[in-house]
Write a protein that holds these residues in place. Sequence first.
Motif, PDB file in Angstrom:
ATOM      1  N   THR A  51       4.532  -0.150   5.940  1.00 32.25           N
ATOM      2  CA  THR A  51       3.759  -0.875   4.925  1.00 32.25           C
ATOM      3  C   THR A  51       4.593  -1.025   3.659  1.00 32.25           C
ATOM      4  O   THR A  51       5.289  -0.085   3.257  1.00 32.25           O
ATOM      5  CB  THR A  51       2.456  -0.114   4.591  1.00 32.25           C
ATOM      6  N   THR A 105       4.715  -3.407  -0.334  1.00 29.80           N
ATOM      7  CA  THR A 105       4.034  -4.308  -1.264  1.00 29.80           C
ATOM      8  C   THR A 105       5.068  -5.181  -1.959  1.00 29.80           C
ATOM      9  O   THR A 105       6.253  -4.830  -2.037  1.00 29.80           O
ATOM     10  CB  THR A 105       3.223  -3.528  -2.321  1.00 29.80           C
ATOM     11  N   ASP A 146       5.073  -8.713  -5.064  1.00 29.25           N
ATOM     12  CA  ASP A 146       4.311  -9.634  -5.905  1.00 29.25           C
ATOM     13  C   ASP A 146       4.720 -11.069  -5.584  1.00 29.25           C
ATOM     14  O   ASP A 146       5.903 -11.344  -5.353  1.00 29.25           O
ATOM     15  CB  ASP A 146       4.569  -9.355  -7.389  1.00 29.25           C
ATOM     16  N   ASN A 172      -0.426  -9.334  -6.160  1.00 27.46           N
ATOM     17  CA  ASN A 172       0.209  -8.404  -5.247  1.00 27.46           C
ATOM     18  C   ASN A 172      -0.123  -8.740  -3.801  1.00 27.46           C
ATOM     19  O   ASN A 172      -1.189  -9.271  -3.512  1.00 27.46           O
ATOM     20  CB  ASN A 172      -0.284  -6.996  -5.595  1.00 27.46           C
ATOM     21  N   ALA A 173       0.797  -8.418  -2.906  1.00 28.99           N
ATOM     22  CA  ALA A 173       0.556  -8.571  -1.470  1.00 28.99           C
ATOM     23  C   ALA A 173       0.917  -7.277  -0.765  1.00 28.99           C
ATOM     24  O   ALA A 173       1.868  -6.590  -1.156  1.00 28.99           O
ATOM     25  CB  ALA A 173       1.391  -9.710  -0.902  1.00 28.99           C
ATOM     26  N   THR A 174       0.162  -6.953   0.263  1.00 34.18           N
ATOM     27  CA  THR A 174       0.465  -5.812   1.121  1.00 34.18           C
ATOM     28  C   THR A 174       0.906  -6.357   2.462  1.00 34.18           C
ATOM     29  O   THR A 174       0.219  -7.199   3.059  1.00 34.18           O
ATOM     30  CB  THR A 174      -0.767  -4.904   1.292  1.00 34.18           C
ATOM     31  N   THR A 204       2.148  -5.294   6.361  1.00 35.64           N
ATOM     32  CA  THR A 204       2.140  -4.225   7.352  1.00 35.64           C
ATOM     33  C   THR A 204       2.893  -4.712   8.583  1.00 35.64           C
ATOM     34  O   THR A 204       2.512  -5.713   9.190  1.00 35.64           O
ATOM     35  CB  THR A 204       0.692  -3.834   7.725  1.00 35.64           C
ATOM     36  N   LEU A 222      -0.493  -9.622   6.522  1.00 36.69           N
ATOM     37  CA  LEU A 222      -0.360  -9.792   5.079  1.00 36.69           C
ATOM     38  C   LEU A 222      -1.718 -10.010   4.443  1.00 36.69           C
ATOM     39  O   LEU A 222      -2.537 -10.764   4.961  1.00 36.69           O
ATOM     40  CB  LEU A 222       0.534 -11.010   4.830  1.00 36.69           C
ATOM     41  N   THR A 248      -3.093 -10.780   0.390  1.00 33.96           N
ATOM     42  CA  THR A 248      -2.619 -10.996  -0.967  1.00 33.96           C
ATOM     43  C   THR A 248      -3.727 -11.432  -1.909  1.00 33.96           C
ATOM     44  O   THR A 248      -4.563 -12.265  -1.553  1.00 33.96           O
ATOM     45  CB  THR A 248      -1.466 -12.021  -1.017  1.00 33.96           C
ATOM     46  N   SER A 272      -6.089 -13.078   3.762  1.00 29.80           N
ATOM     47  CA  SER A 272      -5.440 -12.196   4.739  1.00 29.80           C
ATOM     48  C   SER A 272      -4.967 -13.063   5.887  1.00 29.80           C
ATOM     49  O   SER A 272      -5.686 -13.969   6.326  1.00 29.80           O
ATOM     50  CB  SER A 272      -6.415 -11.152   5.271  1.00 29.80           C
ATOM     51  N   GLN A 274      10.515  -5.967  -2.700  1.00 31.17           N
ATOM     52  CA  GLN A 274       9.560  -5.349  -1.774  1.00 31.17           C
ATOM     53  C   GLN A 274       9.657  -3.837  -1.970  1.00 31.17           C
ATOM     54  O   GLN A 274      10.753  -3.289  -2.014  1.00 31.17           O
ATOM     55  CB  GLN A 274       9.953  -5.752  -0.353  1.00 31.17           C
TER      56      GLN A 274
END
Length: 163
Positions: free
Chosen positions: A42, A44, A46, A56-58, A60, A72, A74, A119, A155
């Motif tokens: 994982t 993160t 921006d 922000n985005a996560t 995985t 993703l 965000t 998502s 990242q």
Amino acid sequence: MRHGTRPRGTTRIGLCTAIGAGLAAVGVLALAPTAGAVTPTTATIDFDCGSFGSGNATLTASQSGTSATIELSTSAITAPVNVGAGSVNSTLSLTNHGTGEVKFTGNSNPAIPAGSPVSTGPLTGTVAPGDSLEATSLTVVVFGITATCTATSPQAPGPFVFD
């Protein structure tokens, strides 16, 4: 022959057959491709998506051999209306060791209620052992409207490194 006894040698044949089958199964497992491991799983980052927003985005990531997926979510883009499952087309561009470009694409997404962060994923791509991928941009198409996002931060905790 007495009741309940086997002819001489059948136990040996049965045991040899079982051992042979077990060895064959072990051989097949030894030849099967191993699932790779990606680290971190994982991260993160921006994104600036112009008039669609920024945030922000996560990400995985997972890997199976040379196939990898990234999911993703965000806050940079929010759904203006309810968006049905499977209706977001996305392309995530990543740099490999700071050069070249690898693209992960897909049109899978859960249903997204109006006002919620977008998502998307799993986005799929091909990787090789040692690839070190860091997101650089994201393109999201919903109902024919395209949002193009540019990464504005590195990242964290770092690039995805694939086995």
